[in-house]
Design a protein around this motif. Structure first.
Motif, PDB file in Angstrom:
ATOM      1  N   PHE A 141      37.312  38.931  44.090  1.00 17.42           N
ATOM      2  CA  PHE A 141      38.514  39.442  44.027  1.00 17.42           C
ATOM      3  C   PHE A 141      39.188  40.297  42.670  1.00 17.42           C
ATOM      4  N   MET A 142      38.758  39.364  41.683  1.00 17.66           N
ATOM      5  CA  MET A 142      39.065  39.969  40.324  1.00 17.66           C
ATOM      6  C   MET A 142      38.195  41.371  40.018  1.00 17.66           C
ATOM      7  N   THR A 143      36.908  41.183  40.349  1.00 17.75           N
ATOM      8  CA  THR A 143      36.057  42.674  40.118  1.00 17.75           C
ATOM      9  C   THR A 143      36.843  43.719  40.788  1.00 17.75           C
ATOM     10  N   VAL A 144      37.264  43.450  42.146  1.00 17.80           N
ATOM     11  CA  VAL A 144      37.894  44.607  43.070  1.00 17.80           C
ATOM     12  C   VAL A 144      39.096  44.777  42.428  1.00 17.80           C
ATOM     13  N   PHE A 145      40.112  43.960  42.154  1.00 22.77           N
ATOM     14  CA  PHE A 145      41.484  44.330  41.429  1.00 22.77           C
ATOM     15  C   PHE A 145      41.174  45.012  40.203  1.00 22.77           C
ATOM     16  N   LEU A 146      40.311  44.687  39.258  1.00 21.17           N
ATOM     17  CA  LEU A 146      40.311  45.679  38.110  1.00 21.17           C
ATOM     18  C   LEU A 146      39.551  46.866  38.243  1.00 21.17           C
ATOM     19  N   TYR A 147      38.559  47.107  39.265  1.00 14.52           N
ATOM     20  CA  TYR A 147      38.361  48.235  39.539  1.00 14.52           C
ATOM     21  C   TYR A 147      39.285  49.105  40.426  1.00 14.52           C
ATOM     22  N   SER A 148      39.941  48.742  41.235  1.00 13.81           N
ATOM     23  CA  SER A 148      41.103  49.562  42.089  1.00 13.81           C
ATOM     24  C   SER A 148      42.195  49.799  41.216  1.00 13.81           C
ATOM     25  N   PHE A 149      42.546  48.697  40.257  1.00 13.58           N
ATOM     26  CA  PHE A 149      43.526  49.057  39.322  1.00 13.58           C
ATOM     27  C   PHE A 149      43.384  50.442  38.372  1.00 13.58           C
ATOM     28  N   SER A 150      42.149  50.514  38.149  1.00 15.45           N
ATOM     29  CA  SER A 150      41.444  51.486  37.214  1.00 15.45           C
ATOM     30  C   SER A 150      41.549  52.977  37.757  1.00 15.45           C
ATOM     31  N   THR A 151      41.261  52.968  39.075  1.00 13.60           N
ATOM     32  CA  THR A 151      41.001  54.124  39.715  1.00 13.60           C
ATOM     33  C   THR A 151      42.267  54.624  40.572  1.00 13.60           C
ATOM     34  N   PHE A 152      42.944  53.708  40.850  1.00 14.69           N
ATOM     35  CA  PHE A 152      44.370  53.916  41.522  1.00 14.69           C
ATOM     36  C   PHE A 152      45.490  54.762  40.335  1.00 14.69           C
TER      37      PHE A 152
ATOM     38  N   MET B  31      23.944  46.417  44.146  1.00 12.90           N
ATOM     39  CA  MET B  31      24.367  47.588  44.774  1.00 12.90           C
ATOM     40  C   MET B  31      25.676  48.007  44.414  1.00 12.90           C
ATOM     41  N   LEU B  32      26.465  47.068  43.852  1.00 16.37           N
ATOM     42  CA  LEU B  32      27.835  47.458  43.279  1.00 16.37           C
ATOM     43  C   LEU B  32      27.788  48.059  42.034  1.00 16.37           C
ATOM     44  N   THR B  33      26.707  47.832  41.288  1.00 19.28           N
ATOM     45  CA  THR B  33      26.532  48.308  40.021  1.00 19.28           C
ATOM     46  C   THR B  33      26.760  49.759  39.746  1.00 19.28           C
ATOM     47  N   ALA B  34      25.929  50.419  40.610  1.00 18.67           N
ATOM     48  CA  ALA B  34      25.777  52.047  40.433  1.00 18.67           C
ATOM     49  C   ALA B  34      27.018  52.623  40.720  1.00 18.67           C
ATOM     50  N   PRO B  35      27.560  52.518  41.802  1.00 16.31           N
ATOM     51  CA  PRO B  35      29.089  53.050  41.925  1.00 16.31           C
ATOM     52  C   PRO B  35      30.043  52.775  40.937  1.00 16.31           C
ATOM     53  N   MET B  36      30.241  51.627  40.402  1.00 17.00           N
ATOM     54  CA  MET B  36      31.225  51.188  39.353  1.00 17.00           C
ATOM     55  C   MET B  36      30.955  51.898  38.314  1.00 17.00           C
ATOM     56  N   VAL B  37      29.782  52.202  37.875  1.00 12.47           N
ATOM     57  CA  VAL B  37      29.177  52.629  36.651  1.00 12.47           C
ATOM     58  C   VAL B  37      29.528  54.184  36.679  1.00 12.47           C
ATOM     59  N   LEU B  38      29.171  54.933  37.683  1.00  9.10           N
ATOM     60  CA  LEU B  38      29.451  56.338  37.882  1.00  9.10           C
ATOM     61  C   LEU B  38      31.084  56.567  38.023  1.00  9.10           C
TER      62      LEU B  38
ATOM     63  N   SER C 139      42.366  54.162  32.462  1.00  5.56           N
ATOM     64  CA  SER C 139      41.569  54.334  33.565  1.00  5.56           C
ATOM     65  C   SER C 139      39.862  54.027  33.362  1.00  5.56           C
ATOM     66  N   ALA C 140      39.598  54.758  32.593  1.00  2.27           N
ATOM     67  CA  ALA C 140      38.089  54.889  31.991  1.00  2.27           C
ATOM     68  C   ALA C 140      37.938  53.482  31.187  1.00  2.27           C
ATOM     69  N   ALA C 141      38.825  53.031  30.545  1.00  5.49           N
ATOM     70  CA  ALA C 141      38.554  51.737  29.821  1.00  5.49           C
ATOM     71  C   ALA C 141      38.385  50.614  30.823  1.00  5.49           C
ATOM     72  N   GLY C 142      39.306  50.729  31.739  1.00  2.25           N
ATOM     73  CA  GLY C 142      39.513  49.717  32.800  1.00  2.25           C
ATOM     74  C   GLY C 142      38.401  49.507  33.650  1.00  2.25           C
ATOM     75  N   THR C 143      37.679  50.759  34.011  1.00  3.38           N
ATOM     76  CA  THR C 143      36.578  50.732  34.980  1.00  3.38           C
ATOM     77  C   THR C 143      35.531  50.156  34.025  1.00  3.38           C
TER      78      THR C 143
ATOM     79  N   VAL D 202      33.207  46.690  35.237  1.00  8.32           N
ATOM     80  CA  VAL D 202      31.723  46.446  35.265  1.00  8.32           C
ATOM     81  C   VAL D 202      31.252  45.357  34.596  1.00  8.32           C
ATOM     82  N   VAL D 203      31.811  45.319  33.229  1.00  9.83           N
ATOM     83  CA  VAL D 203      31.320  44.217  32.533  1.00  9.83           C
ATOM     84  C   VAL D 203      31.630  42.749  33.028  1.00  9.83           C
ATOM     85  N   TYR D 204      32.908  42.712  33.679  1.00  8.48           N
ATOM     86  CA  TYR D 204      33.158  41.456  34.185  1.00  8.48           C
ATOM     87  C   TYR D 204      32.153  41.089  35.323  1.00  8.48           C
TER      88      TYR D 204
END
Length: 446
Positions: free
Chosen positions: A11-22, A80-87, A173-177, A181-183
């Motif tokens: 949930f924390m991973t999804v939150f950080l990623y979604s926060f950065s993209t939204f 399989m989460l790693t590649a899309p999150m990095v891109l 956004s870029a920094a948050g993504t 990924v690191v988290y």
């Protein structure tokens, strides 16, 4: 301090990623229009361009989502989460550097290419991860919490954007993504289909074997699912195919809404980044309340099929109010309806999840996302010219929100299909081999 559960880290991973993209969404309409049609509030070229790019992304995800879901069943969700999150880092990084027309066009190209892999893949794999680690009777609530986390990130991202400059939004956004990924790589435990990690003992040996197997045997194209595999999965049960139909028409309407809505509000009421952010914050808060509070409360007492129907009905009302907006405050009122409209969104995924076994969760979610990708191709191609036509002076009749009303009709079809959906028994699973204690979900809920 008590150790966090795997779902908490997810949930924390999804939150950080979604926060950065939204957080960049409210600014994109102004950025694109300033590059394509500077100084204008109505721009057909920008509408067509956005629609075509959405359709291209839909074609890419149509191929990639079933593949990614299928591969996650074999090689694990974290891999399989790693590649899309990095891109996902690169598009925001481009506009963080400059928002001149050439950089905006470069962003659109890179964003389109990366979105073919990234669009929906993180949420798709996250759903499979939740299914791996949650008992079937609690899966609907767990999916609701995952959607609620995404809605919460949507609120926080848009609220944050409201108070910073456009350039800062893309930089953050870029920094948050990167942080997401690191988290994920450090804290999120691996999960493989049919091997629930919740409630098991020492996983060091299992994880090392998985890493070894992934590095030695990862052959992507050998595992690419065929069209026949998708058809076979749809025939698994009538309920699964009906859930897929509901997801298809819902996505047609929702993509149509978001293809049209921002340009409609820009042309009709001269909305800008701040007004878009305010509107999205209201939508997000309503969705968060719906999925993290209302959904867990009603799920034990009301069948998922009925919750889905309720959500689709109010989603139709929500879109209809947008279409007939007669003043700039009406969209804000419409956004509040999301508190009831969003309650059904996790249900179709949960219903589909229960029709397949534990070794096919990624495949099932990938198949469903792939079907939604077909709608992602069709909807922008249909709604972009429709929106441009009814916002122009050459409209056959004066109804600027006509495209939004058409989107509400498509969701009404999904509502009718949800009422007709048949109940079916869940797939046979072995709870002894794949324990998923309820304590995991309870801890994450708190």
């Amino acid at each position: 301090m008590e150790k966090l559960t795997p779902l908490s880290h997810l949930f924390m991973t999804v939150f950080l990623y979604s926060f950065s993209t939204f957080m960049v969404v409210p600014a994109m309409t102004d950025v694109i229009m300033s590059a394509v049609c500077p100084g204008e509030d109505e721009c057909s070229v920008a509408i067509y361009l956005t629609g075509v790019l959405h359709a291209v992304v839909g074609l890419g995800t149509l191929v990639m989502m079933p593949l990614i879901g299928n591969l996650s069943d074999t090689y694990g969700r974290k891999v399989m989460l790693t590649a899309p999150m990095v891109l996902a880092i690169f598009p925001s990084a481009i506009l963080a550097y400059s928002r001149s027309p050439y950089f905006v066009y470069a962003y659109l190209v890179i964003k389109t290419l990366t979105s073919m892999l990234c669009e929906g893949s993180v949420f798709c794999i996250a759903l499979a991860y939740v299914a791996d680690n949650t008992a079937e009777k609690r899966r609907g609530s767990a999916f609701g919490i995952l959607s609620g986390v995404t809605s919460c990130a949507f609120v926080c991202g848009n609220l944050f954007t409201r108070f910073i400059s456009t350039s800062s939004a893309f930089q953050v956004s870029a920094a948050g993504t990167v942080i997401a990924v690191v988290y994920m790589r450090i804290f999120l435990p691996e999960s493989v289909a049919g091997v629930g990690i919740a409630g098991t003992g020492d996983k060091t040996e299992d994880e090392s074997l998985l890493v070894k197997d992934s590095s030695e045997n990862l052959q992507l194209f050998k595992n690419m699912p065929s069209f026949r595999d998708t058809i076979s999965l749809l025939k698994t049960s009538p309920t699964f195919s009906q859930a897929a139909a509901v997801a298809f028409f819902t996505t047609l309407g929702e993509v149509g809404l978001y293809t049209s809505m921002l340009y409609f509000l820009k042309a009709q009421f001269h909305y800008s980044k701040d007004q878009f952010a305010d509107l999205m914050v209201i939508n997000g808060i309503a969705g968060t309340i719906s999925q993290m509070v209302l959904m867990p409360l009603v799920a034990p007492f009301i069948k998922e099929k009925k919750i889905l129907a309720i959500g689709l009905f109010f989603s139709c009302v929500h879109m209809l109010l947008y279409s007939i907006a007669w003043s700039s405050w009406v969209p804000y009122m419409s956004a509040m309806v999301t508190v009831l409209a969003a309650i059904g969104s996790p249900c179709v995924r949960s219903i589909a999840s229960k029709q397949v076994g534990p070794s096919e969760q990624g495949k099932a979610q990938g198949c469903l996302t792939g079907i939604c990708s077909i709608a992602n191709v069709i909807s922008p191609l249909a709604f972009s010219p429709l929106t441009a036509l009814f916002l122009s002076e050459s409209a056959p009749f004066h109804f600027p929100g006509f495209s939004l009303m058409c989107a509400s009709f498509l969701v009404m079809i999904a509502f009718i299909l949800s009422i007709m959906m048949r109940e079916a028994p869940v797939a046979e699973t072995s709870t002894d081999d794949n324990p998923a204690p309820s304590s995991d979900l309870n801890e994450c809920t708190v």
